[in-house]
Design a protein around this motif. Structure first.
Motif, short mmCIF file in Angstrom:
data_model
loop_
_atom_site.label_atom_id
_atom_site.label_comp_id
_atom_site.label_asym_id
_atom_site.label_seq_id
_atom_site.Cartn_x
_atom_site.Cartn_y
_atom_site.Cartn_z
N ARG A 181 -39.88 -23.73 44.65
CA ARG A 181 -39.51 -24.53 46.06
C ARG A 181 -38.52 -23.78 46.67
O ARG A 181 -38.74 -23.57 47.99
CB ARG A 181 -39.17 -25.84 45.45
CG ARG A 181 -40.31 -26.75 45.03
CD ARG A 181 -40.06 -27.89 44.36
NE ARG A 181 -40.96 -28.73 43.94
CZ ARG A 181 -41.69 -29.67 44.42
NH1 ARG A 181 -41.29 -29.71 45.75
NH2 ARG A 181 -42.61 -30.42 44.22
N GLU A 201 -37.57 -20.84 46.94
CA GLU A 201 -37.76 -19.64 47.32
C GLU A 201 -38.94 -19.71 48.53
O GLU A 201 -39.11 -18.92 49.33
CB GLU A 201 -38.47 -18.62 46.29
CG GLU A 201 -37.22 -18.17 45.21
CD GLU A 201 -37.68 -17.60 43.85
OE1 GLU A 201 -38.92 -17.33 43.75
OE2 GLU A 201 -36.78 -17.24 42.97
N LEU A 202 -39.78 -20.67 48.28
CA LEU A 202 -40.77 -20.86 49.33
C LEU A 202 -40.32 -21.23 50.58
O LEU A 202 -40.36 -21.03 51.68
CB LEU A 202 -42.02 -21.85 48.81
CG LEU A 202 -42.83 -21.07 47.82
CD1 LEU A 202 -43.69 -22.12 47.19
CD2 LEU A 202 -43.67 -20.28 48.41
N ALA A 235 -38.45 -18.20 52.16
CA ALA A 235 -39.79 -17.30 52.43
C ALA A 235 -39.98 -17.94 53.91
O ALA A 235 -40.34 -17.07 54.86
CB ALA A 235 -41.07 -17.44 51.76
N GLN A 236 -40.14 -19.10 54.22
CA GLN A 236 -40.65 -19.64 55.53
C GLN A 236 -39.50 -19.32 56.41
O GLN A 236 -39.68 -18.84 57.56
CB GLN A 236 -40.72 -21.31 55.49
CG GLN A 236 -40.84 -21.84 57.05
CD GLN A 236 -42.17 -21.24 57.55
OE1 GLN A 236 -43.12 -22.23 57.48
NE2 GLN A 236 -42.17 -20.36 58.61
N ILE A 247 -37.05 -16.84 56.18
CA ILE A 247 -36.97 -15.31 56.48
C ILE A 247 -38.33 -14.86 57.36
O ILE A 247 -37.89 -14.08 58.12
CB ILE A 247 -37.07 -14.84 55.09
CG1 ILE A 247 -35.79 -15.17 54.35
CG2 ILE A 247 -37.23 -13.30 55.19
CD1 ILE A 247 -35.73 -14.52 52.88
N GLY A 248 -39.38 -15.36 57.18
CA GLY A 248 -40.51 -15.03 57.77
C GLY A 248 -40.45 -15.33 59.48
O GLY A 248 -40.56 -14.55 60.33
N VAL A 249 -39.60 -16.51 59.68
CA VAL A 249 -39.38 -16.91 61.07
C VAL A 249 -38.50 -15.81 61.58
O VAL A 249 -38.60 -15.49 62.80
CB VAL A 249 -39.02 -18.25 61.29
CG1 VAL A 249 -38.20 -18.69 62.66
CG2 VAL A 249 -40.06 -19.26 60.87
N LEU A 296 -37.97 -12.75 60.90
CA LEU A 296 -38.60 -11.49 60.96
C LEU A 296 -39.60 -11.38 62.10
O LEU A 296 -39.28 -10.41 62.80
CB LEU A 296 -39.38 -11.18 59.76
CG LEU A 296 -39.83 -9.82 59.43
CD1 LEU A 296 -38.54 -9.17 58.69
CD2 LEU A 296 -40.93 -9.91 58.35
N VAL A 297 -40.47 -12.78 62.47
CA VAL A 297 -41.34 -12.46 63.49
C VAL A 297 -40.46 -12.58 64.88
O VAL A 297 -40.89 -12.19 65.87
CB VAL A 297 -42.41 -13.75 63.33
CG1 VAL A 297 -43.12 -13.71 64.64
CG2 VAL A 297 -43.16 -13.31 62.30
N TYR A 315 -40.97 -27.89 64.17
CA TYR A 315 -42.11 -27.62 63.58
C TYR A 315 -41.86 -27.54 62.17
O TYR A 315 -42.42 -27.53 60.88
CB TYR A 315 -42.94 -26.30 63.96
CG TYR A 315 -43.90 -26.92 65.16
CD1 TYR A 315 -45.12 -27.41 64.84
CD2 TYR A 315 -43.46 -26.38 66.59
CE1 TYR A 315 -45.90 -27.75 65.88
CE2 TYR A 315 -44.35 -26.80 67.58
CZ TYR A 315 -45.51 -27.44 67.21
OH TYR A 315 -46.40 -27.64 68.35
N VAL A 316 -40.61 -26.30 61.88
CA VAL A 316 -40.33 -25.81 60.42
C VAL A 316 -39.75 -26.93 59.56
O VAL A 316 -40.12 -26.86 58.22
CB VAL A 316 -39.55 -24.69 60.45
CG1 VAL A 316 -38.97 -24.42 59.40
CG2 VAL A 316 -40.24 -23.52 61.36
N PRO A 353 -40.15 -30.19 58.70
CA PRO A 353 -41.21 -30.94 57.86
C PRO A 353 -41.51 -29.87 56.47
O PRO A 353 -41.77 -30.52 55.49
CB PRO A 353 -42.41 -31.38 58.58
CG PRO A 353 -41.71 -31.30 59.90
CD PRO A 353 -40.73 -30.14 60.14
N THR A 354 -41.63 -28.54 56.87
CA THR A 354 -42.04 -27.64 55.66
C THR A 354 -40.90 -27.41 55.02
O THR A 354 -41.25 -27.76 53.49
CB THR A 354 -42.29 -26.16 56.32
OG1 THR A 354 -43.43 -26.28 57.32
CG2 THR A 354 -42.52 -25.22 55.39
N TYR A 365 -40.97 -28.77 50.75
CA TYR A 365 -40.70 -27.83 49.66
C TYR A 365 -39.51 -28.38 48.82
O TYR A 365 -39.64 -28.28 47.57
CB TYR A 365 -40.37 -26.47 50.07
CG TYR A 365 -41.41 -25.81 50.71
CD1 TYR A 365 -42.95 -25.70 50.26
CD2 TYR A 365 -41.12 -24.83 51.73
CE1 TYR A 365 -43.87 -25.18 50.56
CE2 TYR A 365 -42.65 -24.28 52.17
CZ TYR A 365 -43.74 -24.26 51.61
OH TYR A 365 -44.74 -23.48 52.13
#
Lengths: 207, 207
Positions: free
Chosen positions: A160, A162-163, A166-167, A169-171, A173-174, A194-195, A197-198, A202
């Motif tokens: 959890r 790490e996910l 990951a969210q 880090i991905g943001v 990166l983009v 937006y992020v 609640p994600t 987790y």
């Protein structure tokens, strides 16, 4: 080379204790130079010699304070990631709106160019070099992910954590590396909306 | 260099039409060599000359078929990202469980070493070089994100598509580049179970 600082005559293992005045300043100078060289050339193309040259010291002194290139990189990460080390504190404040608090904290660290540049440099080295990736993995696990997971009283705590990472880090990166619009120009609050609640799900939702 | 294939005597702009037999084979050979050199050295350190050498053709022939290094990289991305181009189709099948279908599809593309290696190579180049990042950004926007956003009948459609992409990219970065456990060894289904609701929410939840 004669104007370069020379290593102490008696070599000691590890960081010197009871050091002469100026030792700490020298170590900091080498570390600052190392961060600059790693950032500019990446891990692969950085040599002890280049770090020594940038710090204007003898290469033996670099070895004396840090050991091999891998250890210098680890010390450089320690400095560059200092702001990220606040993450477990954000979590320790409790599960209420932790997703929102964490997303906002993470994005603010990356929003500031002074803290973003060295983080990006470390990520670039890790993406292109296996050894650098290993050093970063160990550091992030030990100093962030395991502590975050330790706060979670849920199954799959590490997965959890790490996910969620990951969210985030991905943001960045983009947003900061690929610079894809509209994410690159969105405000932090638009992204948090937006992020959050994600991350909240987790880290807190038993499912 | 005498055994190398020579460029056609009359230079034409762009891809030759009504080409001699073997032209298509030559182009493919150059492209294959280019992908190998980009993957091995990264965008920065790849030269037209090195690509020509690997393809055993004259550098002028590389220019003839592709133009500058940037265009060769774009053509290489086109091949490496071919599996990712199925994403809009996954979406077009409707909003029902699209998060689960998309996460599973994306992870399966990255799970296969044959499709993962060239994708990783492109990501490495983009993370370390601004020009390469620009080429990847244009490609991913045009061929994936805008199509995905076009399927969404919601506000912030592009931002939503990009946040979903950010989650998936972040997962493969932590899983295959940083290789942090347990995410590195988790099964695809374990990851899908956690990530699918995230993607589903970004792509379908009006909030």
């Amino acid at each position: 080379m004669t104007e370069h600082e020379q290593p102490p005559t008696r070599r000691r293992r590890g960081r010197p204790t009871g050091a002469r005045a100026g030792d700490s300043g020298t170590r900091e100078r080498i570390l600052g130079a190392a961060r600059g060289v790693f950032a500019e050339r990446g891990y692969d193309k950085t040599s002890i010699r280049a770090i020594a040259k940038a710090a204007e010291v003898d290469p033996a002194l670099v070895h004396h304070y840090f050991g091999a290139k891998e250890q210098i990189f680890e010390a450089a990460i320690e400095v560059s990631f200092a702001p990220a080390l606040g993450v477990p504190d954000v979590l320790a404040a409790g599960p209420d709106q932790v997703g929102e608090r964490l997303a906002r904290y993470f994005l603010s660290v990356w929003h500031n160019p002074a803290t973003r540049a060295p983080l990006l440099a470390v990520v670039r080295s890790a993406v292109t070099n296996e050894t650098a990736a290993g050093v970063l993995r160990g550091f992030v696990l030990r100093r962030v992910l395991l502590k975050v997971a330790g706060e979670l009283d849920l199954p799959d705590a590490r997965l959890r954590a790490e996910l969620a990472a990951a969210q985030l880090i991905g943001v960045v990166l983009v947003r900061y590396v690929l610079k894809v619009e509209p994410l690159a120009s969105a405000t932090e609050e638009e992204i948090v909306a937006y992020v959050a609640p994600t991350i909240q799900r987790y880290l807190t939702a038993a499912e």
